[in-house]
Write a protein that holds these residues in place. Structure first.
Motif, PDB file in Angstrom:
ATOM      1  N   GLU A  77       8.935  64.840  53.119  1.00  0.00           N
ATOM      2  CA  GLU A  77      10.112  65.299  53.153  1.00  0.00           C
ATOM      3  C   GLU A  77      11.446  63.781  52.831  1.00  0.00           C
ATOM      4  O   GLU A  77      12.600  63.829  52.393  1.00  0.00           O
ATOM      5  CB  GLU A  77      11.059  65.968  54.066  1.00  0.00           C
ATOM      6  CG  GLU A  77      10.192  66.784  54.211  1.00  0.00           C
ATOM      7  CD  GLU A  77      10.162  68.314  55.266  1.00  0.00           C
ATOM      8  OE1 GLU A  77      10.544  67.540  56.437  1.00  0.00           O
ATOM      9  OE2 GLU A  77       9.488  69.019  56.122  1.00  0.00           O
ATOM     10  N   TYR A  78      10.973  63.449  53.662  1.00  0.00           N
ATOM     11  CA  TYR A  78      11.591  62.183  53.730  1.00  0.00           C
ATOM     12  C   TYR A  78      12.190  61.309  52.267  1.00  0.00           C
ATOM     13  O   TYR A  78      12.912  60.742  52.322  1.00  0.00           O
ATOM     14  CB  TYR A  78      11.665  60.510  54.923  1.00  0.00           C
ATOM     15  CG  TYR A  78      12.267  59.539  54.765  1.00  0.00           C
ATOM     16  CD1 TYR A  78      13.709  59.080  55.395  1.00  0.00           C
ATOM     17  CD2 TYR A  78      11.784  58.461  54.521  1.00  0.00           C
ATOM     18  CE1 TYR A  78      14.644  58.578  54.965  1.00  0.00           C
ATOM     19  CE2 TYR A  78      12.866  57.501  54.223  1.00  0.00           C
ATOM     20  CZ  TYR A  78      14.537  57.229  55.037  1.00  0.00           C
ATOM     21  OH  TYR A  78      14.190  56.196  55.105  1.00  0.00           O
ATOM     22  N   SER A  81      14.570  63.231  50.208  1.00  0.00           N
ATOM     23  CA  SER A  81      16.030  62.995  50.244  1.00  0.00           C
ATOM     24  C   SER A  81      15.767  61.831  49.414  1.00  0.00           C
ATOM     25  O   SER A  81      17.510  61.782  50.029  1.00  0.00           O
ATOM     26  CB  SER A  81      16.311  62.725  51.790  1.00  0.00           C
ATOM     27  OG  SER A  81      15.496  62.401  52.226  1.00  0.00           O
ATOM     28  N   GLU A 131      16.297  63.105  60.008  1.00  0.00           N
ATOM     29  CA  GLU A 131      16.559  62.148  58.498  1.00  0.00           C
ATOM     30  C   GLU A 131      17.882  61.526  58.413  1.00  0.00           C
ATOM     31  O   GLU A 131      17.636  60.346  58.130  1.00  0.00           O
ATOM     32  CB  GLU A 131      16.563  63.191  57.633  1.00  0.00           C
ATOM     33  CG  GLU A 131      16.783  63.132  56.171  1.00  0.00           C
ATOM     34  CD  GLU A 131      17.119  64.454  54.921  1.00  0.00           C
ATOM     35  OE1 GLU A 131      17.469  64.129  54.496  1.00  0.00           O
ATOM     36  OE2 GLU A 131      15.676  64.696  55.320  1.00  0.00           O
TER      37      GLU A 131
END
Length: 163
Positions: A77-78, A81, A131
């Motif tokens: 996910e990171y 992003s 995040e």
């Protein structure tokens, strides 16, 4: 194969016996430790080569499988992003399908972890979500990577790795 290098504190918390691994690419090696944020346990992961860091919460004692699953999903996910191509991320994470646990082996990485922990202590209430905090931490320069930003070093190395 990823090698997660746990500190003694994390090894005791997870009740794991480490196995020693040598000759692993620093891009595939991550150090991990327990940190406390807002009086809750979090796990800090720092990549050996780039000093890229991610922080995971919601893992309790003896939940190694949950920790590994959260590490892989949070890292994916990171990186998405941060704008890294999904096929590059998937090729990198494919190496991590086999993950082994070892002891820490780099005082330099441990020093960076201590520095990141200090930053987290000072700024823990300033971020809206994980995040945002991770992005801020990965734009903080570190001496071991020639005063570059960890995310820039990681992006450069992961692209080389996927070629």
């Amino acid at each position: 194969m990823f090698v997660l290098r746990f500190t003694q504190t994390l090894l005791k918390d997870m009740k794991i016996t480490p196995v020693e691994y040598e000759n692993i690419s620093p891009l595939l090696s991550w150090h991990a430790n327990i940190i406390r944020l807002n009086k809750r346990k979090h796990i800090l992961f720092v990549n050996d080569l780039s000093r890229l860091s991610i922080i995971i919460d919601g893992v309790r004692t003896l939940q190694l499988n949950i920790l590994l699953d959260k590490f892989h999903s949070r890292l994916f996910e990171y990186l998405v992003s941060e704008g890294i191509e999904q096929k590059v991320i998937e090729s990198y994470l494919k190496e991590g399908l086999e993950t082994n646990i070892s002891k820490t082996n780099s005082r330099s990485v441990l020093g960076t972890m201590k520095e990141i922990t200090m930053y987290c202590d000072v700024t823990q209430l300033k971020f809206a979500d994980q995040e945002e905090r991770d992005k801020w931490l990965n734009r903080t320069i570190h001496k071991p990577i020639d005063y570059k930003k960890p995310i820039d070093v990681f992006k450069e190395e992961i692209r080389k790795y996927s070629l």
